[in-house]
Design an enzyme around this catalytic site. Structure first.
Site, PDB file in Angstrom:
ATOM      1  N   ASP A  13      45.616  43.504  32.563  1.00 17.08           N
ATOM      2  CA  ASP A  13      45.974  42.583  33.649  1.00 17.08           C
ATOM      3  C   ASP A  13      45.878  43.239  35.027  1.00 17.08           C
ATOM      4  OD1 ASP A  13      46.525  40.754  31.637  1.00 17.08           O
ATOM      5  OD2 ASP A  13      48.627  41.350  31.518  1.00 17.08           O
ATOM      6  N   GLY A  15      43.377  42.916  36.974  1.00 20.13           N
ATOM      7  CA  GLY A  15      42.539  42.093  37.864  1.00 20.13           C
ATOM      8  C   GLY A  15      41.060  42.278  37.546  1.00 20.13           C
ATOM      9  N   LYS A  16      40.765  42.621  36.278  1.00 27.19           N
ATOM     10  CA  LYS A  16      39.375  42.854  35.864  1.00 27.19           C
ATOM     11  C   LYS A  16      38.524  41.608  36.061  1.00 27.19           C
ATOM     12  CE  LYS A  16      40.943  43.938  31.785  1.00 27.19           C
ATOM     13  NZ  LYS A  16      42.380  43.992  32.071  1.00 27.19           N
ATOM     14  N   GLY A  40      43.222  37.655  28.971  1.00 27.73           N
ATOM     15  CA  GLY A  40      43.319  36.497  29.868  1.00 27.73           C
ATOM     16  C   GLY A  40      42.822  36.971  31.216  1.00 27.73           C
ATOM     17  N   HIS A  41      41.618  36.576  31.599  1.00 25.67           N
ATOM     18  CA  HIS A  41      40.999  37.045  32.840  1.00 25.67           C
ATOM     19  C   HIS A  41      40.956  35.898  33.848  1.00 25.67           C
ATOM     20  CE1 HIS A  41      38.859  40.550  30.554  1.00 25.67           C
ATOM     21  NE2 HIS A  41      40.175  40.581  30.470  1.00 25.67           N
ATOM     22  N   GLN A 226      41.751  44.308  28.125  1.00 26.13           N
ATOM     23  CA  GLN A 226      42.950  45.150  27.969  1.00 26.13           C
ATOM     24  C   GLN A 226      42.865  46.345  28.930  1.00 26.13           C
ATOM     25  OE1 GLN A 226      41.402  44.103  24.592  1.00 26.13           O
ATOM     26  NE2 GLN A 226      42.506  42.310  25.234  1.00 26.13           N
ATOM     27  N   THR A 302      47.705  34.919  29.122  1.00 25.24           N
ATOM     28  CA  THR A 302      47.442  34.418  27.769  1.00 25.24           C
ATOM     29  C   THR A 302      48.704  33.839  27.144  1.00 25.24           C
ATOM     30  OG1 THR A 302      45.618  35.942  27.449  1.00 25.24           O
ATOM     31  CG2 THR A 302      46.646  35.120  25.451  1.00 25.24           C
TER      32      THR A 302
HETATM   33  P1  GDP Z   1      42.821  40.809  34.036  1.00 24.01           P
HETATM   34  O1  GDP Z   1      43.329  40.544  32.678  1.00 24.01           O
HETATM   35  O2  GDP Z   1      42.673  42.266  34.317  1.00 24.01           O
HETATM   36  O3  GDP Z   1      41.582  40.043  34.380  1.00 24.01           O
HETATM   37  O4  GDP Z   1      43.970  40.301  35.050  1.00 24.01           O
HETATM   38  P2  GDP Z   1      44.792  38.919  34.930  1.00 24.01           P
HETATM   39  O5  GDP Z   1      43.914  37.807  35.343  1.00 24.01           O
HETATM   40  O6  GDP Z   1      45.474  38.817  33.624  1.00 24.01           O
HETATM   41  O7  GDP Z   1      45.937  39.192  35.978  1.00 24.01           O
HETATM   42  C1  GDP Z   1      45.684  39.454  37.316  1.00 24.01           C
HETATM   43  C2  GDP Z   1      46.421  38.403  38.157  1.00 24.01           C
HETATM   44  O8  GDP Z   1      46.456  38.829  39.491  1.00 24.01           O
HETATM   45  C3  GDP Z   1      45.717  37.059  38.188  1.00 24.01           C
HETATM   46  O9  GDP Z   1      46.677  36.056  38.355  1.00 24.01           O
HETATM   47  C4  GDP Z   1      44.823  37.161  39.417  1.00 24.01           C
HETATM   48  O10 GDP Z   1      44.518  35.892  39.993  1.00 24.01           O
HETATM   49  C5  GDP Z   1      45.720  37.945  40.334  1.00 24.01           C
HETATM   50  N1  GDP Z   1      45.028  38.831  41.301  1.00 24.01           N
HETATM   51  C6  GDP Z   1      43.899  39.572  41.131  1.00 24.01           C
HETATM   52  N2  GDP Z   1      43.680  40.337  42.215  1.00 24.01           N
HETATM   53  C7  GDP Z   1      44.686  40.073  43.086  1.00 24.01           C
HETATM   54  C8  GDP Z   1      45.043  40.594  44.367  1.00 24.01           C
HETATM   55  O11 GDP Z   1      44.390  41.453  44.938  1.00 24.01           O
HETATM   56  N3  GDP Z   1      46.190  40.100  44.939  1.00 24.01           N
HETATM   57  C9  GDP Z   1      46.963  39.156  44.334  1.00 24.01           C
HETATM   58  N4  GDP Z   1      48.057  38.740  44.961  1.00 24.01           N
HETATM   59  N5  GDP Z   1      46.656  38.650  43.135  1.00 24.01           N
HETATM   60  C10 GDP Z   1      45.540  39.117  42.502  1.00 24.01           C
HETATM   61  P1  IMO Z   2      43.667  41.584  29.493  1.00 22.58           P
HETATM   62  O1  IMO Z   2      42.218  41.703  29.098  1.00 22.58           O
HETATM   63  C1  IMO Z   2      47.779  42.865  28.801  1.00 22.58           C
HETATM   64  C2  IMO Z   2      48.936  43.668  24.644  1.00 22.58           C
HETATM   65  C3  IMO Z   2      49.913  42.720  23.979  1.00 22.58           C
HETATM   66  C4  IMO Z   2      50.619  43.681  23.041  1.00 22.58           C
HETATM   67  C5  IMO Z   2      49.497  44.617  22.584  1.00 22.58           C
HETATM   68  C6  IMO Z   2      48.868  44.264  21.243  1.00 22.58           C
HETATM   69  O2  IMO Z   2      44.045  40.252  30.011  1.00 22.58           O
HETATM   70  O3  IMO Z   2      44.046  42.711  30.391  1.00 22.58           O
HETATM   71  P2  IMO Z   2      47.256  42.301  20.445  1.00 22.58           P
HETATM   72  O4  IMO Z   2      47.418  40.809  20.464  1.00 22.58           O
HETATM   73  O5  IMO Z   2      46.063  42.788  21.208  1.00 22.58           O
HETATM   74  O6  IMO Z   2      47.300  42.878  19.067  1.00 22.58           O
HETATM   75  O7  IMO Z   2      48.574  42.870  21.198  1.00 22.58           O
HETATM   76  O8  IMO Z   2      48.498  44.534  23.598  1.00 22.58           O
HETATM   77  N1  IMO Z   2      47.733  43.017  25.208  1.00 22.58           N
HETATM   78  C7  IMO Z   2      47.509  42.860  26.522  1.00 22.58           C
HETATM   79  N2  IMO Z   2      48.310  43.134  27.589  1.00 22.58           N
HETATM   80  N3  IMO Z   2      46.547  42.355  28.989  1.00 22.58           N
HETATM   81  C8  IMO Z   2      45.718  42.104  27.936  1.00 22.58           C
HETATM   82  O9  IMO Z   2      44.449  41.727  28.091  1.00 22.58           O
HETATM   83  C9  IMO Z   2      46.220  42.311  26.634  1.00 22.58           C
HETATM   84  N4  IMO Z   2      45.724  42.145  25.390  1.00 22.58           N
HETATM   85  C10 IMO Z   2      46.642  42.592  24.539  1.00 22.58           C
HETATM   86  O10 IMO Z   2      50.806  42.167  24.922  1.00 22.58           O
HETATM   87  O11 IMO Z   2      51.547  44.458  23.746  1.00 22.58           O
HETATM   88 MG    MG Z   3      44.877  39.511  31.721  1.00 22.96          MG
END
Ligand code: GDP
Ligand code: IMO
Ligand code: MG
Length: 424
Positions: A13, A15-16, A40-41, A226, A302
């Site tokens: 999470d 911000g990939k 969850g991206h 992840q 997610t």
């Molecule tokens: P990922 O799994 O690495 O793709 O990241 P997620 O989407 O799960 O979580 C990142 C969260 O931060 C999302 O809600 C994005 O919209 C938000 N986000 C990404 N970059 C920025 C940033 O620079 N500033 C802020 N405030 N939010 C951001």
């Molecule tokens: P993105 O790509 C953050 C965490 C779960 C749990 C552990 C194992 O959005 O960054 P699993 O269902 O994979 O067997 O769970 O890994 N986890 C994540 N945490 N971002 C993710 O993906 C994750 N995918 C799995 O919360 O601790």
């Molecule tokens: Mg995510």
């Protein structure tokens, strides 16, 4: 054109999705190489949000090929749901541009059942806090050499046979170990069948597609899911996911040579978050942590769970640099820190009476470290409109410079808001 790998340097999470979407503009193809719909991206374009779990985060750019590699585990129901949701937004999700490797393993309903049953049987403190999406059990079947691969969907007889065989063993465990109802093979087949004909047109040879894109001079963008500290080998085992999240797997998880990985971008959240169980050395339980959680909207994309928050941990990042070899860092969510009086950076751990610079390798060792902090002054300015280095307040620049010094890697990108445009 040089290929790019994007990976998460912390616990996911970071911000990939946002950075992949941004970099995808220059790519010919975007590839997912590990994980599944545990990811969850989040992408935000012109204020409109889109959360992707399985389909590569380049899909919003028309004409770019989106490839799902052999290292991914694919839930066909989620894949079809995502196709439908994107089609509703007017996005082309035809097999002209989307491809699933025939070697990609498929998450079956019994994998989800096993995932949930295993977690429920664990006592508090031992629970991994998985997403319940069947990720671990699907990878187990792959390693056990009894998994169902996407290519098997082209052969319904084989598919039926494999489901029956898998359930012989799963049902013993479900019934006798976990006290759950056994699962009927025909019911599984009936549940999967509607997706079979939909998935087959997308099956292809992802490895050759990557090679072709490169031979035509195109850039391929590898999208990690992840984060490094959730890696099955290098993460905080056993509180990890079931795949290799490190950049080396971009090659084996998609079918290309490690020599094809040219530029490597580490996504680094300006602070740290973790969702689910497991140790987290710089975790905060005070108003600073609450501030990050609130300002950063730190809820899982997610599962909707609240993300745990803490200071930036350079021990974690240093290990990520060693394991992944980034050529640059992309610092995200810097805007979230605006308003904090002081910022701490964890620069080392105290462990067994010694100061260490890398995470301990004993099981759960991180639970027993004491973080060593350095303190920097914060800034009050709203930086969400910053478009260049010069637009940042001095203290924000110093924070970034310190990250460069401590990691030994230059900052190449800075993100100051969720929108595609809030990046420089
Ligand atoms: P990922 O799994 O690495 O793709 O990241 P997620 O989407 O799960 O979580 C990142 C969260 O931060 C999302 O809600 C994005 O919209 C938000 N986000 C990404 N970059 C920025 C940033 O620079 N500033 C802020 N405030 N939010 C951001
Ligand atoms: P993105 O790509 C953050 C965490 C779960 C749990 C552990 C194992 O959005 O960054 P699993 O269902 O994979 O067997 O769970 O890994 N986890 C994540 N945490 N971002 C993710 O993906 C994750 N995918 C799995 O919360 O601790
Ligand atoms: Mg995510």
């Amino acid at each position: 054109m040089a290929n790019i790998v994007v990976f998460g340097s912390q616990w996911g999470d970071e911000g990939k999705g946002k950075i992949v979407d941004m970099l995808a503009e220059k790519a010919s193809a975007i590839v997912r190489f590990q994980g599944g719909n545990n990811a969850g991206h989040t992408l935000v374009v012109n204020g409109e949000q889109c959360i992707l779990h399985l389909i590569p985060s380049g899909v919003l750019h028309a004409g770019k090929k989106c490839l799902i590699g052999n290292g991914v585990v694919l839930d066909p129901a989620v894949f079809c749901e995502e196709l439908d949701a994107l089609a509703k937004r007017g996005i082309d999700v035809s097999s002209e541009r989307l491809m699933v490797s025939k070697k990609t393993h498929v998450i079956m309903p019994y994998h989800c059942a096993m995932d949930v049953a295993r977690e429920s049987a664990k006592s508090d403190g031992k629970k991994i806090g998985t997403t319940g999406r069947g990720i671990g059990p699907c990878y187990e079947d792959k390693m056990h050499r009894c998994g169902i691969r996407a290519g098997d969907f082209a052969n319904k007889e084989l598919l039926r046979e494999k489901i029956e065989k898998a359930l012989e063993e799963k049902n013993v465990l479900l019934k006798h170990l976990y006290g759950e109802d056994p699962i009927d093979a025909q019911a599984v087949y009936d549940k999967i069948e509607p997706y079979v004909d939909r998935l087959v047109p997308y099956l292809g040879d992802v490895s050759s597609a990557i090679q072709e894109a490169n031979e035509k001079g195109g850039m391929v963008l590898f999208e990690g899911a992840q984060g490094t500290h959730l890696d099955i080998d290098h993460g905080t085992y056993p509180f990890v996911t079931s795949s290799n999240t490190v950049t080396a797997n971009a090659a084996s998880g998609s079918g290309c040579s490690p020599r094809a990985l040219d530029r490597i971008v580490a996504i680094v959240k300006a602070y740290t978050t973790r969702v689910g169980g497991g140790p987290f050395a710089s975790e905060l339980f005070d108003e600073n942590g609450d501030y990050m959680q609130r300002q950063g909207g730190e809820f899982g994309a997610t599962t909707g769970r609240k993300r745990r928050c803490g200071w930036l941990d350079m021990v974690v990042l240093r290990e990520s640099v060693r394991l992944n070899g980034p050529t640059e860092l992309a610092i995200t969510k810097l805007d979230v820190l605006s308003g904090l009086k002081e910022l701490k950076i964890c620069v080392a751990y105290k462990y067994n009476g010694k100061e260490i610079l890398y995470p301990p390798q004993e099981q759960n060792g991180m639970a027993y470290v004491e973080p060593v902090y350095e303190t920097l002054p914060g800034w009050d300015d709203d930086i969400t409109g910053a478009q260049s280095w010069d637009d940042l307040p001095d203290n924000a620049r110093d924070y970034l410079k310190r990250i460069e010094e401590l990691s030994g890697v230059p900052v190449g990108l800075v993100s100051v808001g969720p929108d595609r445009a809030q990046t420089f």
